[in-house]
Structures are given as C-alpha cells and as structure tokens.
Design an enzyme around this catalytic site. Sequence first.
Site, PDB file in Angstrom:
ATOM      1  N   ASP A 166      43.222 -23.408 -32.739  1.00 59.36           N
ATOM      2  CA  ASP A 166      44.634 -23.563 -33.141  1.00 59.36           C
ATOM      3  C   ASP A 166      45.421 -22.259 -33.181  1.00 59.36           C
ATOM      4  O   ASP A 166      46.627 -22.272 -33.284  1.00 59.36           O
ATOM      5  CB  ASP A 166      44.731 -24.153 -34.566  1.00 59.36           C
ATOM      6  CG  ASP A 166      44.210 -25.571 -34.612  1.00 59.36           C
ATOM      7  OD1 ASP A 166      43.989 -26.125 -33.527  1.00 59.36           O
ATOM      8  OD2 ASP A 166      44.029 -26.103 -35.711  1.00 59.36           O
ATOM      9  N   HIS A 298      39.693 -33.960 -28.333  1.00 57.14           N
ATOM     10  CA  HIS A 298      38.613 -32.969 -28.294  1.00 57.14           C
ATOM     11  C   HIS A 298      38.356 -32.319 -26.943  1.00 57.14           C
ATOM     12  O   HIS A 298      37.563 -31.391 -26.857  1.00 57.14           O
ATOM     13  CB  HIS A 298      37.323 -33.573 -28.860  1.00 57.14           C
ATOM     14  CG  HIS A 298      37.330 -33.550 -30.346  1.00 57.14           C
ATOM     15  ND1 HIS A 298      38.097 -34.415 -31.082  1.00 57.14           N
ATOM     16  CD2 HIS A 298      36.735 -32.721 -31.236  1.00 57.14           C
ATOM     17  CE1 HIS A 298      37.941 -34.146 -32.366  1.00 57.14           C
ATOM     18  NE2 HIS A 298      37.127 -33.119 -32.488  1.00 57.14           N
ATOM     19  N   ARG A 407      55.449  -5.999   1.642  1.00 58.63           N
ATOM     20  CA  ARG A 407      55.144  -4.663   1.139  1.00 58.63           C
ATOM     21  C   ARG A 407      56.140  -3.601   1.601  1.00 58.63           C
ATOM     22  O   ARG A 407      55.939  -2.420   1.358  1.00 58.63           O
ATOM     23  CB  ARG A 407      53.734  -4.240   1.581  1.00 58.63           C
ATOM     24  CG  ARG A 407      52.645  -4.990   0.830  1.00 58.63           C
ATOM     25  CD  ARG A 407      51.274  -4.502   1.233  1.00 58.63           C
ATOM     26  NE  ARG A 407      50.220  -5.351   0.667  1.00 58.63           N
ATOM     27  CZ  ARG A 407      49.605  -5.102  -0.480  1.00 58.63           C
ATOM     28  NH1 ARG A 407      49.925  -4.059  -1.198  1.00 58.63           N
ATOM     29  NH2 ARG A 407      48.658  -5.904  -0.922  1.00 58.63           N
ATOM     30  N   THR A 464      50.537  -7.881 -10.236  1.00 56.74           N
ATOM     31  CA  THR A 464      49.520  -7.646  -9.211  1.00 56.74           C
ATOM     32  C   THR A 464      48.150  -7.954  -9.787  1.00 56.74           C
ATOM     33  O   THR A 464      47.900  -7.649 -10.951  1.00 56.74           O
ATOM     34  CB  THR A 464      49.525  -6.177  -8.713  1.00 56.74           C
ATOM     35  OG1 THR A 464      48.303  -5.919  -8.033  1.00 56.74           O
ATOM     36  CG2 THR A 464      49.648  -5.181  -9.851  1.00 56.74           C
ATOM     37  N   ASN A 467      46.117  -4.916 -11.374  1.00 57.15           N
ATOM     38  CA  ASN A 467      46.479  -4.304 -12.659  1.00 57.15           C
ATOM     39  C   ASN A 467      46.503  -2.773 -12.563  1.00 57.15           C
ATOM     40  O   ASN A 467      45.899  -2.079 -13.372  1.00 57.15           O
ATOM     41  CB  ASN A 467      45.500  -4.733 -13.758  1.00 57.15           C
ATOM     42  CG  ASN A 467      46.043  -4.434 -15.149  1.00 57.15           C
ATOM     43  OD1 ASN A 467      47.248  -4.296 -15.346  1.00 57.15           O
ATOM     44  ND2 ASN A 467      45.172  -4.295 -16.116  1.00 57.15           N
TER      45      ASN A 467
END
Length: 716
Positions: A166, A298, A407, A464, A467
């Site tokens: 939760d 569940h 690019r 990206t 990272n």
Amino acid sequence: MTHEEHHEAKTLGIGKAIAVLTSGGDAQGMNAAVRAVVRVGIFTGARVFFVHEGYQGLVDGGEHIREATWESVSMMLQLGGTVIGSARCKDFREREGRLRAAHNLVKRGITNLCVIGGDGSLTGADTFRSEWSDLLNDLQKDGKITAEEATKSSYLNIVGLVGSIDNDFCGTDMTIGTDSALHRIVEIVDAITTTAQSHQRTFVLEVMGRHCGYLALVTSLSCGADWVFIPECPPDDDWEEHLCRRLSETRTRGSRLNIIIVAEGAIDKNGKPITSEDIKNLVVKRLGYDTRVTVLGHVQRGGTPSAFDRILGSRMGVEAVMALLEGTPDTPACVVSLSGNQAVRLPLMECVQVTKDVTKAMDEKRFDEAIKLRGRSFMNNWEIEEAGWSYVGGWTGQGGSKLGTKRTLPKKNLEQISANITKYNIQGLVIIGGFEAYTGGLELMEGRKQFDELCIPFVVIPATVSNNVPGSDFSIGADTALNTICTTCDRIKQSAAGTKRRVFIIETMGGYCGYLATMAGLAAGADAAYIFEEPFTIRDLQVNVEHLVQKMKTTVKRGLVLRNEKCNENYTTDFIFNLYSEEGKGIFDSRKNVLGHMQQGGSPTPFDRNFATKMGAKAMNWMSGKIKESYRNGRIFANTPDSGCVLGMRKRALVFQPVTELKDQTDFEHRIPKEQWWLKLRPILKILAKYEIDLDTSDHAHLEHISRKRSGEAAV
C-alpha cells in the site's frame, strides 16, 4: 576512510546473532531483503537465524527458528511473497506470548531482530523491545534462564523494514512491494484498455489501499484515467455531476473508453464509503454507458518482484544489518527506508506516530492535513492534473516515442532552426532525450551568440535507457530496460533448472555507462558485472572464474555474469565466454546471450510513466515562469545561463541545472557523467555474491527525524 573502518565491517558481527522475520501481509521483494540480511550478516561474522511464520514462529520456537546459511537464500531473489512465511499472530499481542518469544531468543543468544512487515508488525516489535528487561527479570525469577544468560542478552536491538504494497508508511518514499503491485495493476489496466476500446466501455477498477490511496493515485497517473477516488481526499459534494460531465466530455472528444480508478477505502466527505458498484450504477443510470467493474484483489500481491523492489529490498537489507550491529542500548528502534535514492534511518515510533496521525486526520475529516502528512511524494502525485486532451490520450502506456526521434545534433542546422522558431512563433523548447539531447542543449547555448532567435528558454528532460545524462540520477526509460533485463535473466536462469551446473554470460546495453549492468546485477543476483567505470584486468577475470568454480562445488548450480557492451574493447563478451568455458571445463558449462535492442522495447513500467509525467509537469511549470520572466517589448528574450537547463533528480529533489554548469561534470569522450551515485552500490553486489571485500561504511545513513524530513524535499 581509514583502513580500520574498512576492516571493521567484516568483523562487526563476530559474536552476535541476528534473527529475521516477515510479518503481516506479504509483499514482493521481502525475499530480496531476507537474502541481503542473511548474506551481509554472515559477511560481518554474525550468525543469522530465520524465523519461520512471522511472530508465531518467534513464540513457538523450536523448528521455527533455524540458522541460515549462505546457500539457504540462493535462488530466492526472483520469488514473490516471502519464502520464510508470514502469519498474523494473536499470541504475540499478549504478554505471555512475548515472554515465550524472549525465552526462545535468549536461549539462542539472539539480541538483534530484523522485522520486515507493515506498521502493525513494527509497532509490535517496539513494544517487545521496551518490555525486554522486564521479560528477562520474569524469566530469571521463574528459573527459565540463568543470570549469566540474562546479562549476555541484556538489551534487544530492533530494526524494521517496511514491506507493504500500500505504501502507507510515513517517512518512507517507497515501501517494499509497492512498485511490484503497481506493475501488476498497470499490466491489467493495459490489457483492459484494449478490450474497452473495442467495445466503447467504461471500466471501474478497484485497487487495494484501505487507508492509503497511493496505488490508486499512481495508477491513475500511469494510465491517464478519467477519475480517481482515494481515501485521503474525498471528492466534492456534487462529484456525481462532475464525474458524469467529465466522462461525456471525454467521449465527445472521440475517446472510446473511460477508466475510473477506485481505492478500496474510498469515501465521500462524510466518511461514507464510495464503492466500485456505486460508481458503476451511477454511470449506467445517468449516462447509459456499458460499464464493467474489475476488482483486482490479491493479484496485486502476487507475481515476481520488480527490479526496483529487488534492489530496494537488497539495499535496505544491507542497511538493516549495519543499523543492528551499530546499535547500542540507547539507540531507538529504527526503520531503514529510502528517500529519493538515499538510504535513511528513522526512529520507528516517530514513523508509526505520523502514520497513525494520518488515519486520525482522515477520521476527523481533516483531509488536507492527511495529504500533507503522507509526505511530498504523495502530494506531488496528487497535484498533477493531466492535460488529458484526446490527441495524446493513451500515450502513457506506449513504449518508444510517438513524435519520432533522431540523433541529429542542432549545430549544423542552427540557421534553419532559428528560422522555424520565428516562423512558428516558438517561445520555449522542451527537449526529451539522452546524451544527445544534453549536448544539443549545449550547442543551442553556444548558438545564442550568433542567433537571437535561440534566446528562448529550453529544458532537457533526460530520457535514455543508459541513464548517462549529467545532472540526473535517473533518466526516463532506464527502469523499463532494467526490468526487461531482469525478466530475461530470470528466464535464462530458469531455463537450465533441470540441467547440470551452468554459467550465463549476458551482455547489456548502456554505451560506456555501467548503470544497467550494475543494477541488473543487483536485481538478478549476478556473480559479477563488468563495467567501464571500474577497470578490470585479466587477474580480476581469473579471480572471478576461480570464485565461480569454488561456488559451483557447493549446492549452487547457476552462475550469472553481466557485461556492459563497452566495458573493455579487448575483453569482449566472446573473450569472457571463451575464458569461462575453458576454465570451467568439467565443473560447469557456459552460455552467452547478447540482449540487444529488446532493452529499448516494451511498454513503460509504472515508475517510468509516473516519473515522466512528473518531469513533464515540473518542466512546464518552470517553462511558463521563464517565459513570463523573459518577456520584453512584445517578444521573448532569454539569454541567461539559467534559461537553458537539465531537469534532473538529484538525491532527494527534482532540480533545474544550467547545461553550461554541467559541462565540467561531463566526460564527453565516453558520454557519461564524471561522478555517478550508483557506483557506491557495487560493493553490495560483490558481498551478495560472496566476495570477501571491504565494505565502505562511511556513506551509511545516520538517524534522522521524520518531521525535519517532511519539508523542502521532492520525492518521485
């Protein structure tokens, strides 16, 4: 960092014993935490015990409390739920039960307890601790323990890890299991979306969260829902009118589906429950729409843990062991948790108190206060109103880029770009992308000297899988790639379940940045992860192979080695594969796998959807302010360094940093930031893979206070 301090971690646990238990509702990622507690505990020289079936096992003792070994937590990282079992326990609520539990611990010399569970489980642990000396006196009086045993176990250390889907525990940004629960929900929402569009239906989805609307809130952001009902913020009195108006507007704009998300604890302003059936009946009666209810139940607790939860569980497990072993009779029981991407320790009872305050505020209908007490992360989610125009409707759940991406860098086309800025009267630019987006931003800054038209505010939002954008700890897309790698590693490991010993060598993407290889290594339980940032030699490779050979002589049957695609131009994936194949002859065989572009595909994870939505909203707030600020004589003119920024997450806050200031922090040749926070997690990877290394404890979390943490921070 002195050598003594380094050495200290390895001997910190000698002569001590730690017990670990999971209690209350299960949550995905609990196993990752148990595994880390066991392995780091053993690494420090401590003995570690499993307590099976939660507090019930602590009370019953006997076979329920068993010593753990290194191998006993092998292959459990990718399993959902909790392997050591969890049970709600009435006995422990009574003093008699706690007396038996204390007896079981003292007899085994255990004075450190790590509890993984929700707020109820953690409160129980604190009560146990405060009564400890009285319990020992009684046991001694009854002759159940000796004076010597009582002296040896004179105080009990307690550290809590919050495992609860939760995310209802105050003081923690994310509890273990929340991210995985969101994965389950979002998979279902995505599936329902397709059928709803076929039939022009309205779907009412009920998710878990009796007192806390976090799951509902993030789900609604992640799937662009029309409406969300949460307990902390009941709708206005005329919500029925408002909801129906909203639904019919969406339909008029051409959308074929409506999604309404309801937390199971949703209420109106008078505290009366709003059920999913109520909402369905309202929509059918007033609008006549074909409406279906799906109650998720569940399912949300099930399935394998996400990469985030495995890393969170592992990091918290390490931190818990350190907090226990550094504990004194005077340190309060604490919770280890995550704030932004920083590990923090918080006094357990302060967190429990604030969590109770939220429930109280809701009972007393002080809803604004309830949202404030939930913390910044929750508030930030609540304050985002989606600009849900039908053109971009349904985009959140789709991978890739609908606008298309290339690019090409701006430098060669500055003249044309300037002309188009004028032609379309563009007053600000949001650039979403990776390292090129950042270098493009720098080129636009340079171009301002030549072209006045480029003097408009712009912001780069890092997106990206690698990272590797300077100025941000995370970039959009990296979490999705990480989960793809993890799932693949799980399948690959499983594929060999029936065969003899086998080692897999897997190549990940990331350019020169080792983020994916390292984090996937932590999440999938790799034996080694080779990256460019941590240079390695043939001797290191030799040590790794030898290490695996030794490991394979025990009960371990699987080895996993990750290699970042550009970690070393000579030690290629083939080279490493050949080396392992040759050296492992007769002990294990090797297989290799290059994951390639599948790491860029697939639909985005809940974390990426939510993070991207927040970054977009934050960027637009900044942009509108900047445009107002730079409006002169009927046109926009922005020429200061802070009018061209990267928006990034740094430690615990979302911050705007001028691209020009980030220049010094960048290694342009290898397209990575010079300093990367996740390198500090590498030792954990090695310890969990059974290497005898030094653990740098200088960066450990210190105890903070929850009230101070509340203000001035932005959590994601």
